[in-house]
Design a protein around this motif. Structure first.
Motif, short mmCIF file in Angstrom:
data_model
loop_
_atom_site.label_atom_id
_atom_site.label_comp_id
_atom_site.label_asym_id
_atom_site.label_seq_id
_atom_site.Cartn_x
_atom_site.Cartn_y
_atom_site.Cartn_z
N LEU A 79 7.79 -0.73 -26.80
CA LEU A 79 8.58 0.49 -26.85
C LEU A 79 10.02 0.21 -27.25
O LEU A 79 10.62 0.95 -28.04
CB LEU A 79 8.53 1.18 -25.49
CG LEU A 79 9.01 2.65 -25.47
CD1 LEU A 79 8.12 3.49 -26.38
CD2 LEU A 79 8.99 3.19 -24.07
N ALA A 80 10.59 -0.88 -26.72
CA ALA A 80 11.96 -1.24 -27.08
C ALA A 80 12.08 -1.51 -28.58
O ALA A 80 13.04 -1.09 -29.23
CB ALA A 80 12.41 -2.45 -26.29
N ALA A 81 11.09 -2.20 -29.14
CA ALA A 81 11.11 -2.48 -30.58
C ALA A 81 10.98 -1.20 -31.39
O ALA A 81 11.62 -1.03 -32.44
CB ALA A 81 9.98 -3.45 -30.93
N PHE A 82 10.16 -0.27 -30.91
CA PHE A 82 9.98 1.00 -31.61
C PHE A 82 11.28 1.81 -31.61
O PHE A 82 11.66 2.41 -32.63
CB PHE A 82 8.85 1.79 -30.95
CG PHE A 82 8.53 3.09 -31.62
CD1 PHE A 82 7.83 3.12 -32.82
CD2 PHE A 82 8.92 4.30 -31.06
CE1 PHE A 82 7.53 4.32 -33.45
CE2 PHE A 82 8.63 5.51 -31.67
CZ PHE A 82 7.93 5.52 -32.88
N VAL A 83 11.96 1.81 -30.48
CA VAL A 83 13.23 2.54 -30.38
C VAL A 83 14.30 1.92 -31.26
O VAL A 83 15.12 2.61 -31.88
CB VAL A 83 13.69 2.61 -28.91
CG1 VAL A 83 15.12 3.14 -28.81
CG2 VAL A 83 12.75 3.47 -28.09
N ALA A 84 14.31 0.58 -31.35
CA ALA A 84 15.39 -0.12 -32.05
C ALA A 84 15.20 -0.17 -33.56
O ALA A 84 16.14 -0.50 -34.29
CB ALA A 84 15.51 -1.55 -31.51
N ALA A 85 14.02 0.15 -34.07
CA ALA A 85 13.79 0.09 -35.52
C ALA A 85 14.71 1.06 -36.24
O ALA A 85 14.87 2.22 -35.81
CB ALA A 85 12.33 0.39 -35.82
N PRO A 86 15.34 0.66 -37.34
CA PRO A 86 16.34 1.53 -37.99
C PRO A 86 15.69 2.65 -38.80
O PRO A 86 14.53 2.58 -39.21
CB PRO A 86 17.06 0.55 -38.92
CG PRO A 86 16.04 -0.49 -39.24
CD PRO A 86 15.21 -0.66 -37.99
N PHE A 87 16.46 3.72 -39.01
CA PHE A 87 16.14 4.77 -39.96
C PHE A 87 16.91 4.49 -41.25
O PHE A 87 18.05 4.02 -41.21
CB PHE A 87 16.54 6.15 -39.43
CG PHE A 87 15.69 6.67 -38.31
CD1 PHE A 87 14.43 7.21 -38.58
CD2 PHE A 87 16.14 6.64 -37.00
CE1 PHE A 87 13.65 7.71 -37.55
CE2 PHE A 87 15.36 7.14 -35.97
CZ PHE A 87 14.10 7.67 -36.24
N GLU A 88 16.34 4.84 -42.37
CA GLU A 88 17.06 4.78 -43.64
C GLU A 88 17.65 6.15 -43.93
O GLU A 88 16.97 7.17 -43.80
CB GLU A 88 16.12 4.37 -44.78
CG GLU A 88 15.64 2.93 -44.71
CD GLU A 88 16.75 1.92 -44.95
OE1 GLU A 88 17.74 2.29 -45.64
OE2 GLU A 88 16.65 0.78 -44.45
N LEU A 89 18.91 6.17 -44.30
CA LEU A 89 19.56 7.44 -44.65
C LEU A 89 19.32 7.71 -46.13
O LEU A 89 20.24 7.70 -46.97
CB LEU A 89 21.06 7.37 -44.33
CG LEU A 89 21.40 7.09 -42.86
CD1 LEU A 89 22.91 7.07 -42.66
CD2 LEU A 89 20.77 8.11 -41.94
N ASP A 90 18.05 7.98 -46.46
CA ASP A 90 17.63 8.15 -47.85
C ASP A 90 16.98 9.51 -48.09
O ASP A 90 16.24 9.69 -49.06
CB ASP A 90 16.67 7.04 -48.24
CG ASP A 90 15.43 6.99 -47.34
OD1 ASP A 90 15.33 7.83 -46.42
OD2 ASP A 90 14.58 6.11 -47.55
N GLY A 91 17.25 10.46 -47.20
CA GLY A 91 16.64 11.78 -47.35
C GLY A 91 15.33 11.93 -46.60
O GLY A 91 14.71 13.00 -46.65
N GLY A 92 14.90 10.89 -45.91
CA GLY A 92 13.67 10.96 -45.14
C GLY A 92 13.92 11.44 -43.72
O GLY A 92 15.06 11.63 -43.29
N ALA A 93 12.81 11.60 -42.99
CA ALA A 93 12.90 12.09 -41.61
C ALA A 93 13.69 11.12 -40.73
O ALA A 93 13.55 9.90 -40.86
CB ALA A 93 11.49 12.28 -41.05
N LEU A 94 14.49 11.69 -39.85
CA LEU A 94 15.23 10.90 -38.88
C LEU A 94 14.64 11.10 -37.49
O LEU A 94 15.35 11.17 -36.49
CB LEU A 94 16.71 11.28 -38.91
CG LEU A 94 17.42 11.00 -40.24
CD1 LEU A 94 18.88 11.39 -40.16
CD2 LEU A 94 17.30 9.53 -40.63
#
Length: 1018
Positions: free
Chosen positions: A92-107
């Motif tokens: 769960l910690a790894a899932f929370v820490a994975a980054p989002f890309e600010l490329d127009g995709g879902a955040l």
């Protein structure tokens, strides 16, 4: 697409600082006892994403900055995984820490983790679209919609359609004016704590947290404080937080961030990023009562509540930066009062469930206190940046916070500067360290020597070359000296100068001065005549026992030293009383004028008694008399053996610099105890390492480098690191350096009948782990400075708990084991270009380099203008040496602390006390000639990439005077412009540049080289 707001850009910049991380991720999670329907979870999530526009908002990281768009629809679904129950937290910690890309995709993303007989559900949302209030709203709606679908019903009517949204208005002129006034002349550099570790140049924002529950008694105290002071509980807790930070070195002008919800009554359930972290500024006055501090805290707190329309990010361009630090904010510490937080256990689709929080793994601030009051009590969750504060530091913080609240209730009108911010653990550690009371074996050192003479008159007292002098011969010669001084008119308490090389005759002369009831003044015959003349005149010495001519014009009678073997014509007379000074010793003053320190007989007796017991010094043990007599540590070498019936072995001056001479002495005279400064040990260690096994070695007078400590310990000797200023009688603390030689080199603890404590800038006593000025009280304290009452009053004071004490001017901190870590001189801390630099720390790093034998760092130039750090290093001037030193320092020091110049020398100049001669080095640095190339614009030829980067600098900084060596951050650049620069460089070259890379390579030339090197990588 719309442009992002300033506060949204601030989150983007933070993400650019640590790319590839989830530093801005928030989450909602819960455990369910049973199995949830995955298709139903997907339906619920889709409903909520359609309902809340913030969850459908996407951002794009473009060349011109950050932009955003609300999509009409955004497909989302739960990811499904299975794992053993004992791996759930980590997954769960790894899932929370994975980054989002600010490329127009879902955040937003979601996970259903199947762990045996239970499910763990987690929804992660980027902070750009979410905050903690949003999490509460989403939790309630998620449960309501899932329950409805489980019962075969439609979405509840109150949750159908689009939810209320909040479009935050632009800051008003009145709001901007209010915050500009609040933050006028703010100094963010003063917020650094005096504990933990220094900031790093390239942050990772790794975080951890400590959770602490107040005792029931403490909760009751907080409630009573709230009533007595007639303020909200949050204000009481915030005022105590200000005091906690101040007690740990921040301020006194403090700014604390406090997240505040900007939603109004109509938009109370709007999902999105609708929190402004307000900068609450308050100056702590140690003379003010807590009642007054709380009143001012209330005014600050409520003043902020009425001006929530201005995100602090809108004002950052107006706040001064600290050099090229990655930080660009007005606070490093945050206070967050969150009442009734813990959502209780609930049911989801008929199954038992409970909230669950994953470890975020990041912290945007050095320290953030979440105060979590509930019906059950008050909890503190302290999140912290692990590069700066360790877990142990933060655990100590929360314990002291609770103890502080309890102690404040004792007297609301007591000045806050009188409040000790100590926990019970601090009191236990420091109480044990300062429990040093022990009997002193003799009333005075001459009494100890007299006893040794009576017990073993024919035993060898001094070995001086080939001569062996018995205790009786030494005493008789001392008696003759006393008789001659009385005949010369020396009265009890008067000063007699001793100006001669170390010898058996000089040892007898020092004892003879005491037998005359006088005070001896040790002077170095090799010192300049002007210095000797000043000390003779200032001390009022009427007689000098000397082997060299006195300076011309000296108003002092010269007598030759009595030769060994002289027989007194009458008995030596009574031993001196303990009330008379034992010796007067001169050291250099901060103004250049030497100052004489008066040391009493009881103080010296305490020192000798302590080390006689600590080192098990007795019988015919041989102690080397190596140190210059005018250096106070020489007195320990002289009197330790004579007081205990041992042997004093006189060493020639060459032994301090020629290891072969020292080695020969040790072998011929069976020396068991040796003392020297680190400078001396570095010079001789190569020759004597094979001779030190089984011997006792004392090292002091300067910081002991870890590399040298390992070398000494590896010889098999018993190594002691000793510390003490002249004003507290030679050594005040001592610590054994143990056999592994790998641990932290400490000064140990206080010696017998000595108390050590640390104070902060406001004079408050400091607990474990906090850096402050080291103060010493107890038996070793000097009487003061000879004929300088103004200086005595400035350096000696009276403490309400510890009595009379001496302010050393040295920086130190207590460690958890009750030992002292020394951190250099307070007056060797400099401030260059907004950065505070401890020169001793820089030297320590340079000394750790294998090729460096000694190092001394000075400042050349005007610290407020063009000053640079110049490092003199004792090393072999080989090709590439300076480059290696630069790389070594840059790898371990903040960029601001790396010397701008390195000067390799054969030998660093030393003072008469074998310490680095900083005044001389400062003169050399000021007189150095630095060649700067002179290049006209026409002659300047740049490669295409450097020219392109330089053009970007000129455009973004809007300046035409930018050159290849211009520092971006010293020419008007800041984090936002740096982020735009990184974007432009990526567009131009395809190379991804982090903000930290620009901080490390802030000029067009170095940045272009960095990009070129990145392009050449496979």
């Amino acid at each position: 697409m719309r442009s992002a707001t300033r506060k949204e850009e601030a989150l983007w910049l933070l993400e650019r600082l640590v790319p590839g991380t989830g530093v801005n991720n928030l989450h909602l999670a819960f455990r369910v006892a049973g199995e949830l329907d995955l298709a139903r979870l997907d339906r619920v999530l889709s409903v909520l994403v359609r309902r809340h526009p913030a969850l459908r908002t996407v951002f794009r990281d473009g060349e011109t900055g950050l932009s955003k768009e609300i999509l009409a629809d955004l497909p989302v679904a739960f990811e499904e995984r299975e794992c053993p129950a004992d791996e759930a937290d980590a997954q769960l910690a790894a899932f929370v820490a994975a980054p989002f890309e600010l490329d127009g995709g879902a955040l937003l993303r979601a996970l259903r983790l199947r762990c045996g007989n239970e499910d763990v559900c987690c929804v992660v949302v980027h902070h750009l679209n979410f905050d903690t209030v949003s999490a509460g709203v989403l939790h309630e709606e998620f449960v309501a919609v899932y329950d409805a679908f489980t019962a075969g019903e439609a979405v509840p009517a109150e949750l159908a359609g689009t939810a209320v949204t909040l479009d935050e208005a632009e800051p008003t002129p009145a709001g901007l004016a209010f915050w500009r006034d609040q933050l006028r002349d703010v100094r963010p550099a003063e917020l650094e704590l005096s504990c933990g570790r220094p900031d790093v140049a390239e942050p990772n924002l790794a975080g951890s947290q400590v959770t602490w529950s107040f005792a029931a008694e403490t909760v009751e105290v907080v409630r009573e404080l709230r009533k007595a002071l007639r303020v909200p509980e949050a204000v009481v807790l915030l005022a105590a937080y200000y005091l906690l930070l101040h007690a740990h070195g921040a301020g006194p002008d403090l700014v604390v961030g406090s997240p505040m919800n900007v939603r109004g009554p109509e938009t109370a359930r709007a999902v999105g990023y609708h929190v402004n972290v307000t900068p609450l500024r308050l100056r702590v006055d140690p003379a003010e009562a807590f009642r007054g501090l709380v009143r001012r805290t209330r005014d600050v707190f409520f003043g902020a509540l009425t001006h929530l329309d201005v995100p602090v990010d809108n004002l950052l361009a107006e706040i001064p930066r600290t050099g090229s630090s990655w930080r660009h904010t007005v606070f490093r510490h945050v206070f967050n009062y969150v009442p009734d937080t813990g959502r209780p256990a609930f049911r989801l689709g008929g199954l038992p469930a409970e909230p669950f929080a994953a470890e975020a793994g990041f912290s945007k601030f050095d320290l953030e206190f979440f105060l979590l009051p509930s019906a059950d009590g008050i909890r503190v969750r302290a999140a912290h940046y692990t590069e700066v504060l360790r877990q142990a530091d933060v655990q100590a913080f929360v314990r002291r916070y609770e103890a502080l609240l309890v102690s404040l209730a004792d007297d609301l009108d007591r000045p806050v500067g009188d409040v000790r911010v100590f926990s019970a653990e601090d009191d236990a550690v420091l109480g044990k360290a300062n429990r040093t009371g022990k009997p002193v074996r003799w009333p005075s050192v001459p009494a100890a020597v007299a006893a040794a003479v009576e017990e073993r008159p024919e035993a060898i007292a001094v070995e001086d070359g080939d001569r062996k002098v018995t205790y009786l011969q030494l005493w008789d010669t001392a008696a003759v000296t006393g008789e001659r001084l009385r005949e010369a008119g020396v009265a009890p308490g008067e000063v007699v100068a001793l100006i001669a090389p170390r010898s058996a005759e000089l040892a007898a002369a020092a004892l003879g001065v005491w037998l005359a009831g006088a005070t001896y003044l040790p002077l170095d015959p090799d010192h300049p005549e002007q210095r000797i003349a000043y000390q003779l005149a200032d001390s009022g010495a009427k007689v000098a026992l000397a082997e060299v001519p006195l300076p011309a014009g000296a108003d002092c009678r010269a007598l030759a030293l009595a030769p060994i073997g002289s027989v007194p014509s009458r008995p030596a007379g009574p031993l001196p009383g303990t009330g008379a000074p034992a010796y007067l010793i001169y050291t250099s003053g901060s103004t250049g004028r030497p100052k004489g320190t008066v040391i009493g007989h009881p103080a010296l007796a305490n020192l000798i008694s302590h080390f006689a017991g600590e080192l098990d010094h007795h019988g015919q043990a041989g102690t080397l008399w190596l140190t210059t007599f005018s250096f106070d540590i020489s007195a320990l070498e002289l009197f330790l053996p004579l007081a205990t019936g041992g042997r004093l072995v006189v060493a020639p001056d060459e032994a301090r610099v020629d290891g072969s001479v020292l080695k020969g002495l040790m072998g011929r005279h069976e020396v068991s105890t040796l003392q020297a400064t680190p400078t001396t040990w570095r010079m001789v260690i190569g020759d004597v390492s094979g001779e030190l096994a089984g011997r006792t070695v004392l090292c002091g007078g300067e910081p002991l480098p870890a590399t040298l400590a390992r070398q000494l310990v590896d010889t098999g000797c018993e190594l002691w690191n000793v510390y003490g200023p002249t004003e507290t009688t030679i050594w005040s603390a001592a610590g054994r350096v143990h056999a592994d030689g790998t641990g932290l080199i400490t000064a140990g603890g206080p010696i017998g009948n000595t108390t050590v404590f640390l104070t902060g800038p406001s004079g408050q006593e400091l607990p474990v782990g906090v850096t402050g000025e080291l103060c010493i009280a107890g038996a070793g304290l000097a009487a003061g400075y000879h004929q300088r009452p103004e200086l005595t009053a400035a350096r000696f004071a009276v403490h309400p708990r510890h009595g009379r004490y001496y302010r050393t001017g040295d920086l130190a901190r207590w460690l958890e084991d009750g030992t002292l870590e020394l951190l250099g001189r307070a007056d060797r801390q400099v401030k260059l270009r907004g950065n505070r630099i401890e020169l001793a720390e820089v030297e320590s790093v340079l000394l750790a380099h294998d090729e460096v034998a000694a190092a001394a760092v000075v400042v050349a130039g005007d610290p407020s203008d063009d000053a640079v750090l110049v490092a003199f290093v004792e090393a072999t001037a080989e090709p590439g040496m300076v480059d290696r030193l630069w790389a070594h320092a840059g790898a371990q020091l903040p960029k601001s602390a790396v010397p701008q110049e390195f000067v390799v020398v054969d030998r660093i100049p030393l003072t008469g006390n074998d310490k680095a001669d900083y005044p001389e080095l400062t003169r050399r640095a000021a007189a150095r000639t630095v060649q700067h190339p002179t290049t006209t614009g026409e002659e300047l030829k740049l490669d295409p990439l450097t020219a392109s980067v330089l053009a970007l600098f000129q455009e973004l900084l809007d300046r035409g005077d930018i050159g290849p060596a211009t520092n971006f951050f010293l020419s008007g650049g800041h984090s936002l412009l740096a982020a735009k620069l990184a974007q432009r460089i990526k567009h131009l070259t395809g190379v991804r540049v982090r903000l930290a890379d620009i901080f490390a390579q802030p000029t067009p030339t170095t940045l272009a080289d960095f990009v070129l090197a990145a392009q050449s990588q496979p």
